[in-house]
Design a protein around this motif. Structure first.
Motif, PDB file in Angstrom:
ATOM      1  N   ALA A 244       0.810  -1.222   0.000  1.00 22.04           N
ATOM      2  CA  ALA A 244       0.000   0.000   0.000  1.00 22.04           C
ATOM      3  C   ALA A 244       0.842   1.271   0.000  1.00 22.04           C
ATOM      4  O   ALA A 244       0.418   2.309  -0.516  1.00 22.04           O
ATOM      5  CB  ALA A 244      -0.941   0.001   1.206  1.00 22.04           C
ATOM      6  N   SER A 245       2.032   1.195   0.571  1.00 26.51           N
ATOM      7  CA  SER A 245       2.891   2.381   0.675  1.00 26.51           C
ATOM      8  C   SER A 245       3.685   2.658  -0.599  1.00 26.51           C
ATOM      9  O   SER A 245       4.366   3.672  -0.692  1.00 26.51           O
ATOM     10  CB  SER A 245       3.853   2.219   1.854  1.00 26.51           C
ATOM     11  N   MET A 246       3.574   1.772  -1.573  1.00 18.06           N
ATOM     12  CA  MET A 246       4.396   1.892  -2.785  1.00 18.06           C
ATOM     13  C   MET A 246       3.883   2.951  -3.756  1.00 18.06           C
ATOM     14  O   MET A 246       4.661   3.515  -4.523  1.00 18.06           O
ATOM     15  CB  MET A 246       4.480   0.544  -3.503  1.00 18.06           C
ATOM     16  N   VAL A 247       2.576   3.195  -3.747  1.00 23.83           N
ATOM     17  CA  VAL A 247       2.004   4.168  -4.686  1.00 23.83           C
ATOM     18  C   VAL A 247       0.996   5.047  -3.975  1.00 23.83           C
ATOM     19  O   VAL A 247       0.512   4.727  -2.882  1.00 23.83           O
ATOM     20  CB  VAL A 247       1.312   3.469  -5.891  1.00 23.83           C
ATOM     21  N   LYS A 248       0.631   6.127  -4.624  1.00 24.71           N
ATOM     22  CA  LYS A 248      -0.405   7.020  -4.110  1.00 24.71           C
ATOM     23  C   LYS A 248      -1.750   6.280  -4.096  1.00 24.71           C
ATOM     24  O   LYS A 248      -2.069   5.549  -5.032  1.00 24.71           O
ATOM     25  CB  LYS A 248      -0.484   8.266  -5.007  1.00 24.71           C
ATOM     26  N   ASP A 249      -2.522   6.466  -3.042  1.00 22.45           N
ATOM     27  CA  ASP A 249      -3.835   5.808  -2.879  1.00 22.45           C
ATOM     28  C   ASP A 249      -3.716   4.283  -2.871  1.00 22.45           C
ATOM     29  O   ASP A 249      -4.662   3.577  -3.244  1.00 22.45           O
ATOM     30  CB  ASP A 249      -4.804   6.226  -3.995  1.00 22.45           C
ATOM     31  N   GLY A 250      -2.567   3.794  -2.413  1.00 20.17           N
ATOM     32  CA  GLY A 250      -2.324   2.351  -2.404  1.00 20.17           C
ATOM     33  C   GLY A 250      -3.334   1.579  -1.566  1.00 20.17           C
ATOM     34  O   GLY A 250      -3.760   0.487  -1.958  1.00 20.17           O
ATOM     35  N   GLN A 251      -3.752   2.145  -0.443  1.00 25.86           N
ATOM     36  CA  GLN A 251      -4.702   1.453   0.430  1.00 25.86           C
ATOM     37  C   GLN A 251      -6.047   1.237  -0.272  1.00 25.86           C
ATOM     38  O   GLN A 251      -6.643   0.159  -0.182  1.00 25.86           O
ATOM     39  CB  GLN A 251      -4.928   2.247   1.724  1.00 25.86           C
TER      40      GLN A 251
END
Length: 307
Positions: A244-251
């Motif tokens: 989730a922390s790899m991209v924007k809006d990952g969650q």
């Protein structure tokens, strides 16, 4: 907020199903007319949904998000394949039960849910999961049900929805926008996916033997595995991994992947069971039971993920 919206949308879908159920029960149309809706859904509505999903402004964040969704879908399916292989022998799972646990009704349910709950711009991430599952369904899934090794590449490459996904991806990465008239046509057709699919499901439910559903000895085990056990494992995998922390809006992107997993058993499994005479009645029973319990399990899983 999202959990409440999801619950409301599931209730809306069940009311749509009730409409399909009632028009058949009242004798206004025949249950077999659901096949006509199925054809419209597969060959007209779904391809429009897929292409329309990619008709958004190209950006690095959307590209990275789509790649994350593909990676998450691959990871989830690897887990499901391994998990079912491990529990298959001790629980004496049949090929039909294995397929029912692995493959979800992500096409018919997730895309309209994502559209209503999150918005059209998020559908591109749902299509990533669907494309991965579609390839696996017509390779591993079909060979499992047919009890025959090998890959039917013709069925994969000629699948109208996979073709639509490929067209959509090409248009997205080439930054090509469809003419306004064609784009609006596809957008408006796409909006009918949820109602058409749910009414069709309601019509098919009129042919179900409800007594057999609740009296089948193994139905509760398979339903628990499909709707509670595997979703919980996937939930933990997605919630506590660094993805989730790899991209924007990952969650949110991973939430869409989770929503695809927690849907009922795939209707395609029922179709394959009919095609290869692999307990088609039992396949329909699993599909109906998992659909019924999804009204409780789906919002619960989303709530746990967002907690």
């Amino acid at each position: 907020m999202i959990t409440l919206q999801l619950l409301q949308q599931i209730v809306v879908f069940f009311l749509m199903m009730a409409c399909g159920f009632l028009v058949v029960k009242r004798g206004l149309i025949d249950a077999k007319s659901s096949r006509m809706l199925s054809v419209i859904c597969i060959y007209i509505i779904m391809p429009c949904v897929m292409i329309n999903a990619f008709q958004i402004e190209y950006s690095k964040s959307i590209r990275d998000g789509f790649l994350l969704a593909v990676a998450a879908a691959v990871l989830i399916h690897i887990f499901l394949l391994v998990f079912v292989r491990i529990i298959g022998k001790p629980l004496k799972l049949s090929v039909l039960e294995k397929a029912s646990i692995i493959y979800s009704n992500s096409g018919n349910l997730v895309i309209p849910m994502v559209t209503v709950v999150l918005g059209e711009k998020w559908v591109i991430y749902a299509s990533a999961f669907l494309s991965v599952q579609m390839i696996l369904m017509w390779t591993h899934g079909e060979s499992l049900m047919e009890a025959k090794a090998g890959v039917n590449w013709k069925k994969i490459l000629c699948n109208i929805n996979l073709i639509a996904i490929i067209i959509g991806i090409i248009l997205f990465f080439a930054r090509i926008r469809l003419p306004v008239v064609i784009g609006n046509t596809m957008s408006q057709i796409s909006a009918t996916l949820g109602p058409v699919c749910m009414i069709m499901l309601g019509m098919t439910m009129t042919e179900v033997n409800w007594k057999e559903i609740f009296s089948h000895s193994r139905i509760y085990l398979i339903t628990a595995l499909k709707m509670i056990v595997t979703p919980l494992f996937v939930l933990l995998l997605l919630k506590y991994s660094p993805l989730a922390s790899m991209v924007k809006d990952g969650q949110t992107i991973l939430l869409i992947s989770l929503m695809a997993v927690i849907t009922p058993s795939a209707t395609t499994v029922v179709q394959l069971a009919q095609l290869y005479d692999e307990e088609p009645v039992y396949a329909s029973t699993i599909n109906v039971m998992t659909t019924i319990v999804s009204i409780v399990t789906m919002p619960l899983m989303v709530m746990l993920y967002l907690a």
